[in-house]
Write a protein that holds these residues in place. Structure first.
Motif, short mmCIF file in Angstrom:
data_model
loop_
_atom_site.label_atom_id
_atom_site.label_comp_id
_atom_site.label_asym_id
_atom_site.label_seq_id
_atom_site.Cartn_x
_atom_site.Cartn_y
_atom_site.Cartn_z
N ILE A 80 -59.42 46.60 -13.99
CA ILE A 80 -58.14 46.23 -15.00
C ILE A 80 -57.76 47.36 -15.73
O ILE A 80 -58.64 47.91 -16.27
CB ILE A 80 -58.53 45.09 -15.57
CG1 ILE A 80 -59.11 43.95 -14.68
CG2 ILE A 80 -57.40 44.46 -16.28
CD1 ILE A 80 -59.80 42.80 -15.59
N PHE A 106 -55.08 35.64 -13.87
CA PHE A 106 -54.85 36.91 -13.37
C PHE A 106 -53.67 36.34 -12.17
O PHE A 106 -53.93 35.45 -11.58
CB PHE A 106 -55.82 37.61 -12.69
CG PHE A 106 -56.48 38.45 -13.65
CD1 PHE A 106 -56.48 39.78 -13.52
CD2 PHE A 106 -57.45 37.83 -14.56
CE1 PHE A 106 -57.28 40.47 -14.74
CE2 PHE A 106 -58.08 38.35 -15.51
CZ PHE A 106 -57.79 39.91 -15.62
N MET B 79 -63.74 47.05 -31.22
CA MET B 79 -63.78 47.55 -29.99
C MET B 79 -64.78 46.62 -28.98
O MET B 79 -66.08 46.58 -29.32
CB MET B 79 -63.96 48.92 -29.75
CG MET B 79 -64.14 49.40 -28.10
SD MET B 79 -64.24 51.24 -28.22
CE MET B 79 -66.10 51.39 -27.51
N ILE B 80 -64.38 45.71 -28.13
CA ILE B 80 -65.29 45.06 -27.55
C ILE B 80 -66.02 45.87 -26.54
O ILE B 80 -65.38 46.95 -25.80
CB ILE B 80 -64.51 43.98 -26.69
CG1 ILE B 80 -63.56 43.40 -27.46
CG2 ILE B 80 -65.46 43.09 -25.96
CD1 ILE B 80 -62.48 42.43 -26.83
N LEU B 85 -65.88 43.57 -21.11
CA LEU B 85 -64.44 43.17 -20.50
C LEU B 85 -64.43 43.27 -19.27
O LEU B 85 -63.58 42.41 -18.41
CB LEU B 85 -63.70 44.59 -21.13
CG LEU B 85 -62.64 44.20 -22.28
CD1 LEU B 85 -62.69 42.85 -22.84
CD2 LEU B 85 -62.61 45.27 -23.22
N ALA B 86 -65.51 44.34 -18.46
CA ALA B 86 -65.30 44.10 -16.88
C ALA B 86 -65.77 42.88 -16.43
O ALA B 86 -65.32 42.35 -15.61
CB ALA B 86 -66.17 45.42 -16.50
N LEU B 88 -65.66 40.11 -17.88
CA LEU B 88 -64.58 39.16 -18.09
C LEU B 88 -63.59 39.12 -17.18
O LEU B 88 -63.06 38.05 -16.58
CB LEU B 88 -63.68 39.41 -19.29
CG LEU B 88 -62.94 38.13 -20.01
CD1 LEU B 88 -62.64 38.50 -21.51
CD2 LEU B 88 -61.72 38.11 -19.51
N GLY B 89 -63.04 40.38 -16.59
CA GLY B 89 -62.56 40.44 -15.35
C GLY B 89 -62.92 39.71 -14.00
O GLY B 89 -62.09 39.03 -13.65
#
Lengths: 340, 340
Positions: A80, A106, B79-80, B85-86, B88-89
DNA sequence: CTGAAAGCGCTTACAG
DNA sequence: CTGAAAGCGCTTACAG
């Protein structure tokens, strides 16, 4: 594991009616202070929580907003865009602050968004996030609007576009970074990035860039190369620049990802940045501070953006009048443009 | 903007009862094929969507799972961690595939998680994601369990830990990367990262590292420096290594973020990586491919992890038996360890 | 300040 | 195969 308590259980224990329990729990001023406290204490002891489904059904609202992240079908599926991830973080926080829940989903542009308007029941409003071509999804957005769905879109405000948009001033960002390069004495330029109608953000950056060059009578020495938005695109574009012997003094990239690719191609060709050529990006993604040399870029304030998006949507949900908003873009100067 | 259609509206238009509409829309085999198709056609024409609140209330389930992202209070607020974050995706995608909605929320360890168990009504289960100290939140997790809430945790499986955990084999990851460095001929080592009980992931990596050194009789030449998990911590630790004249041939960092800081401190001290010292990280965050030199690291397969987390939670929700799972860790060799 | 009652829009036994 | 009815757990006019 005990059965989950209901408001009737509490009413029973507190010796009041279930209506009173509901009022007490919602801090209604109608209810006697002492009664309210007793009810709340009992509710806490039972670890009671109102059933959101029941409450939402009754109130006909959900205190939830949906985030639709749609990605350009051309972008790399596995990763992403880090910029959106940062936005996601700030949106999440802004929602929490407003006591709203956030549903994340998404979408591909080709998807049937029906699956998501369905959220008109699950969410009070929708945030649309993603680069891409207006015309591709315009009909879908128009449909959202005609259904009376509340939504806010991240992107450049545009009179033709249905609904409200919050965006960053890409034109000014393109101007500012170009002005900076000119002030450093650069005379020849290349822009890497799609400047077509399918990428309005990139196009605005490009216009800010060309207008600034023109203002300084530098247009004649500018070339432009297409690149969608990935690292590979940036690398390919720079290779082509090198092969055509058109390498300028400064390369302005439409995104940091493109600039990463540009740096890679230059390194492979043994061309030094910033000594031989200056490179700048756009987005200030986390990576950009760690490249060698560190990338000068343009920042979109994602924290502010997330808050603005959520605030605006919430106001729209309350049927307040909301307007487009254009955030300023800030340039971040690091080593890749050779200012030091 | 028309009023939203209900199942009664459809029943009226289709000339059947509302019960039949409901059955037809849920593809019940009980209903006559022709009737079903007629009902579905009318529903589509009216752009009808079932009201999730009503449907969930009635069914007593929500087809939604909640993701609780809790961050170590010491980590940088703005900043996470890109690794999460990955995740989460990939979790988002896995949910979509299973036709579940995803509610996302950030928590601080200090927060009252009540705000989230509240989701027992809004969500059928919870995914817990975040590094951090078990003991800090153990009571909260235990409470989740005692309430019969379905949840899965990302992290190292641990007999003492309530609930099910999916994690990556940090011990083996530490082993593999250390073996690689030894194979390259490195003789002296430093580990940067917290090796205490408060960071079980880091501790496991550390043990994999020390056990491997021991196996090769290299323990005596190893030092360890504390660093929580930020870039600054890594930078500070390396500076201290330099000042104490303890710089080894190889630096093993407990995370990529720490390694970023290590690289920065080495660059400032004009120490060349990998010629003078090898550096490796852990996590394979996006940035690690772009540092100079590119960082060798250990990868946790976030795509697989997201799917596993969601699948396991869904099985738990269906009251199937679920078990801990330990994913293998893969080493990614780039330039920073000097293998080329 | 409080209670009895209606109703949000569904799903699903129950009866036919 | 279909319909009439109950009920999920709340909130909120309405009446007192």
């Amino acid at each position: 594991m005990k059965e989950k308590a209901t408001s009737f259980d509490i009413a029973h224990l507190a010796g009041v009616s279930q209506s009173t329990v509901s009022r007490a729990l919602n801090n209604s001023p109608l209810v006697n202070l002492e009664t309210r406290e007793r009810v709340q204490r009992i509710a806490q002891e039972l670890n009671y929580k109102v059933d959101k489904n029941a409450s939402n059904l009754r109130k006909q609202k959900s205190s939830t907003i949906a985030l639709l992240l749609f990605e350009d079908p051309t972008s790399d599926d596995s990763m992403i865009n880090p910029f959106f991830l940062a936005m996601l973080g700030s949106i999440t926080r802004a929602c929490a602050k407003a006591n709203y829940d956030l549903l994340v989903s998404f979408q591909n542009l080709e998807d049937d968004w029906h699956a998501e308007y369905e959220d008109s029941n699950k969410a009070d409003g929708i945030i649309l996030l993603g680069y891409g071509n207006y015309t591709d999804y315009q009909t879908k957005v128009a449909q959202l609007e005609s259904q009376g769905t509340h939504f806010v879109r991240w992107g450049a405000p545009d009179k033709d576009h249905p609904g409200v948009s919050i965006g960053c001033d890409n034109y000014q960002g393109g101007q500012s970074i170009t002005e900076h390069l000119i002030a450093l004495g650069k005379k020849t330029f290349a822009f890497i990035g799609d400047n077509g109608v399918h990428a309005p953000e990139f196009m605005a950056r490009y216009r800010g860039y060309t207008d600034t060059l023109e203002k300084h009578n530098l247009t004649a020495k500018s070339v432009q190369r297409n690149a969608i938005s990935t690292e590979d695109d940036g690398s390919d574009a720079v290779r082509s620049l090198i092969e055509c012997n058109e390498l300028p003094e400064a390369i302005v990239c439409a995104s940091d990802l493109i600039a990463m690719g540009a740096l890679r191609a230059l390194r492979r060709a043994n061309i030094n940045v910033p000594q031989d050529v200056a490179v700048v990006g756009y987005d200030n993604i986390a990576v950009s501070a760690y490249t060698t040399p560190a990338l000068s870029t343009v920042q979109q304030n994602t924290n502010l953006a997330g808050e603005l998006l959520v605030d605006t949507l919430l106001r729209a949900i309350n049927n307040e009048k909301v307007e487009d908003y254009l955030m300023p873009a800030d340039i971040i100067i690091r080593q890749s443009c050779g200012s030091e």
